[in-house]
Design an enzyme around this catalytic site. Structure first.
Site, PDB file in Angstrom:
ATOM      1  N   GLN A   1       0.823  -1.208   0.000  1.00 51.43           N
ATOM      2  CA  GLN A   1       0.000   0.000   0.000  1.00 51.43           C
ATOM      3  C   GLN A   1       0.859   1.260   0.000  1.00 51.43           C
ATOM      4  O   GLN A   1       0.515   2.253  -0.638  1.00 51.43           O
ATOM      5  CB  GLN A   1      -0.934   0.006   1.211  1.00 51.43           C
ATOM      6  CG  GLN A   1      -1.985  -1.087   1.168  1.00 51.43           C
ATOM      7  CD  GLN A   1      -2.763  -1.075  -0.142  1.00 51.43           C
ATOM      8  OE1 GLN A   1      -3.521  -0.155  -0.421  1.00 51.43           O
ATOM      9  NE2 GLN A   1      -2.583  -2.107  -0.954  1.00 51.43           N
TER      10      GLN A   1
ATOM     11  N   HIS B   1       1.782   2.921  -3.321  1.00 52.00           N
ATOM     12  CA  HIS B   1       0.742   3.562  -4.128  1.00 52.00           C
ATOM     13  C   HIS B   1       0.946   5.066  -4.252  1.00 52.00           C
ATOM     14  O   HIS B   1       0.749   5.650  -5.310  1.00 52.00           O
ATOM     15  CB  HIS B   1      -0.632   3.331  -3.495  1.00 52.00           C
ATOM     16  CG  HIS B   1      -1.354   2.131  -4.027  1.00 52.00           C
ATOM     17  ND1 HIS B   1      -1.698   2.000  -5.350  1.00 52.00           N
ATOM     18  CD2 HIS B   1      -1.822   1.025  -3.408  1.00 52.00           C
ATOM     19  CE1 HIS B   1      -2.330   0.858  -5.524  1.00 52.00           C
ATOM     20  NE2 HIS B   1      -2.412   0.243  -4.366  1.00 52.00           N
TER      21      HIS B   1
ATOM     22  N   GLU C   1      -9.098   0.880   5.462  1.00 51.08           N
ATOM     23  CA  GLU C   1      -9.599   0.428   4.162  1.00 51.08           C
ATOM     24  C   GLU C   1      -9.357  -1.077   4.016  1.00 51.08           C
ATOM     25  O   GLU C   1     -10.264  -1.845   3.686  1.00 51.08           O
ATOM     26  CB  GLU C   1      -8.878   1.186   3.051  1.00 51.08           C
ATOM     27  CG  GLU C   1      -9.278   0.756   1.650  1.00 51.08           C
ATOM     28  CD  GLU C   1      -8.419   1.390   0.573  1.00 51.08           C
ATOM     29  OE1 GLU C   1      -8.833   1.355  -0.599  1.00 51.08           O
ATOM     30  OE2 GLU C   1      -7.318   1.905   0.901  1.00 51.08           O
ATOM     31  N   HIS C   2      -8.121  -1.499   4.247  1.00 50.93           N
ATOM     32  CA  HIS C   2      -7.755  -2.913   4.206  1.00 50.93           C
ATOM     33  C   HIS C   2      -7.258  -3.330   5.585  1.00 50.93           C
ATOM     34  O   HIS C   2      -6.412  -2.652   6.167  1.00 50.93           O
ATOM     35  CB  HIS C   2      -6.631  -3.175   3.202  1.00 50.93           C
ATOM     36  CG  HIS C   2      -6.899  -2.668   1.825  1.00 50.93           C
ATOM     37  ND1 HIS C   2      -6.393  -1.463   1.365  1.00 50.93           N
ATOM     38  CD2 HIS C   2      -7.615  -3.200   0.803  1.00 50.93           C
ATOM     39  CE1 HIS C   2      -6.783  -1.282   0.114  1.00 50.93           C
ATOM     40  NE2 HIS C   2      -7.522  -2.314  -0.253  1.00 50.93           N
TER      41      HIS C   2
ATOM     42  N   ASP D   1      -6.946  -6.987  -4.259  1.00 55.20           N
ATOM     43  CA  ASP D   1      -6.859  -5.933  -5.262  1.00 55.20           C
ATOM     44  C   ASP D   1      -7.195  -6.440  -6.656  1.00 55.20           C
ATOM     45  O   ASP D   1      -7.679  -5.671  -7.490  1.00 55.20           O
ATOM     46  CB  ASP D   1      -5.444  -5.344  -5.287  1.00 55.20           C
ATOM     47  CG  ASP D   1      -5.300  -4.165  -4.342  1.00 55.20           C
ATOM     48  OD1 ASP D   1      -6.310  -3.716  -3.794  1.00 55.20           O
ATOM     49  OD2 ASP D   1      -4.155  -3.704  -4.156  1.00 55.20           O
TER      50      ASP D   1
ATOM     51  N   HIS E   1     -53.105  17.773   3.539  1.00 51.90           N
ATOM     52  CA  HIS E   1     -52.839  16.371   3.857  1.00 51.90           C
ATOM     53  C   HIS E   1     -54.049  15.767   4.574  1.00 51.90           C
ATOM     54  O   HIS E   1     -54.516  14.660   4.248  1.00 51.90           O
ATOM     55  CB  HIS E   1     -51.612  16.244   4.772  1.00 51.90           C
ATOM     56  CG  HIS E   1     -50.300  16.376   4.067  1.00 51.90           C
ATOM     57  ND1 HIS E   1     -49.866  17.543   3.518  1.00 51.90           N
ATOM     58  CD2 HIS E   1     -49.310  15.463   3.854  1.00 51.90           C
ATOM     59  CE1 HIS E   1     -48.667  17.370   2.992  1.00 51.90           C
ATOM     60  NE2 HIS E   1     -48.307  16.110   3.189  1.00 51.90           N
TER      61      HIS E   1
END
Length: 439
Positions: free
Chosen positions: A264, A267, A332-333, A366, A425
């Site tokens: 990660q 990235h 996230e992971h 992934d 109404h």
């Protein structure tokens, strides 16, 4: 080795330091927002001409007409046909597994008759048109194409428009091959905020969509936030994140764990990789393994910056504290590199995806596990889910009252409408339960 943050849960300032480490915001900078707003306004005002001009400006694309930015279905198929067998088989296997996984997410809706004889229910309808944003250029992200387009196809979306930037007119053919394999209906080589604006509002050549999904840079994220409401969006994606949790000084391979963190960190310079353990010796071993791995990693410079700015090694007292940290981070992971990962997993409330056991690296998720890799980031796993078929459908309530079944419900609606001072109404309901003289 970068100056990697090391935290100990027993330190008095641990919570403050962890909160500071997790604090991150990408799309609220005033200058960024103004730039994106200006681009969106330009596209709304000038349509195709603005899209072409901005693509020439930001991507240095050689196109001189808007038509040159479209990729034909023949070009997509040609890119697919020219793949070597090994890559084609890998792409096909990944696509099949993603398709099979997302088939399980399909919803059928429901209907039932209540005790008064009225029919109630919910119907599930696919969106008509969806826009998929895919990062482009010489970098190749066919997995992003598969993860966004296949769930939309499974949902039954009628038309998928893919946008992908092509700096200097260059585009990796693997992205086009993935678009062909996924059944994407139209492809344009545009990116950035101008692509998001074109998808949201439409131009002379681009039909507006109902929803925009897919990751991009900070300009794309800011643009998605700006057009939300005109169209739906999947999420505001932040930098990639992983939290690896392990226990025991000899039970885990430190080299494996270090590489999972780096998967990660490579990235982006603002990606986040956090290692949590109950064992001081294991923490030291992973730190040394990171040193060794960075010496030969092609994207070491990026990974080093990520580790220095947002990475951390965290020592916790026991498993209970480890779970507390996991839920605070809401990663996230999440990798649970344990012999008994299920015992920890049942206590995890906040994570985009959980990878169970020592033989389940995040990298498999992934590409080819089948589950979606578009996941909530920046702590939004507290309230968000992975991208799925449900993101490409909408639900509509169904209500059918019989004359008899309407009696009690109309009286109830009448009473409540009076309490809210909504006279029309109340009168509408009275016509149904007979309290108004129709003569």
């Amino acid at each position: 080795m970068p100056n990697l943050t090391v935290l100990n849960s027993q330190d008095a300032d641990f919570k403050d330091k962890l909160a500071k480490l997790l604090a991150f915001e990408t799309v609220t900078d005033a200058g960024l927002v103004q730039t994106v707003d200006d681009i969106i306004a330009q596209v709304r005002a000038d349509g195709d001409a603005a899209v072409l001009t901005l693509t020439q400006k930001f991507d240095k694309h050689p196109a001189t007409t808007i038509d040159e930015l479209f990729i034909s279905s023949e070009q997509l198929k040609s890119a697919y046909d020219q793949l070597n067998d090994e890559v084609k088989e890998a792409l096909e296997l990944s696509a099949k597994r993603i398709f099979d996984f997302h088939q399980h997410q399909k919803e059928d809706g429901f209907r039932f008759v209540d005790g008064l004889g009225n029919t109630l229910g919910q119907k599930v309808t696919p969106l008509d048109r969806v826009g998929v944003y895919v990062p482009g250029g010489l970098a190749s992200y066919p997995s992003s194409v598969l993860m966004n387009a296949i769930p939309a196809k499974v949902a039954g979306v009628e038309h998928i428009t893919m946008v992908v930037p092509a700096p200097n007119g260059e585009l990796n053919p693997l992205v086009l091959a993935a678009a062909h394999l996924s059944g994407v209906d139209s492809v344009m080589t545009i990116g950035g905020a101008q692509a998001v604006a074109a998808l949201a509002y439409g131009t002379e050549s681009i039909q507006p969509v109902d929803k925009i999904t897919g990751p991009g840079n900070k300009y794309v994220a800011a643009a998605k936030r700006a057009v939300f409401g005109q169209v739906g969006i999947d999420m505001i994606a932040g930098p990639s994140e992983v939290l690896v949790y392990a226990e025991g000084e000899s039970a885990d391979n430190a080299d494996w764990l270090a590489m999972d963190l780096l998967s990660q960190a490579e990235h982006d310079t603002v990606a986040q990789a956090i290692f949590v353990t109950t064992c001081p010796k294991q923490l030291d071993a992973v730190k040394q393994a990171l040193d060794k791995a960075l010496a030969n990693l092609p994207k070491a410079d990026i990974a080093k910056q990520a580790l220095a700015s947002r990475g951390a090694l965290i020592l916790v007292k026991d498993r209970s504290e480890g779970i507390q940290v996991i839920n605070q981070v809401a990663p996230e992971h999440l990798e649970l590199s344990l012999d008994d990962p299920e015992k920890v997993e049942k206590h995890v409330r906040h994570a985009g995806a959980i990878f169970l056991g020592r033989h389940t690296p995040e990298a498999i998720g992934d590409y080819c596990a089948g589950s979606n890799h578009v996941l909530p980031t920046s702590g939004t796993a507290r309230f968000s889910s992975p991208l799925g078929v449900y993101d490409f459908t909408k639900k509509t309530s169904l209500i059918y009252c019989t004359p008899q079944g309407s009696q009690l419900l109309a009286k109830t609606a009448d009473v409540l409408a009076v309490q809210e001072n909504l006279d029309a109404h109340a009168l509408s309901a009275r016509y149904r339960h007979g309290a108004v003289n129709l003569d």
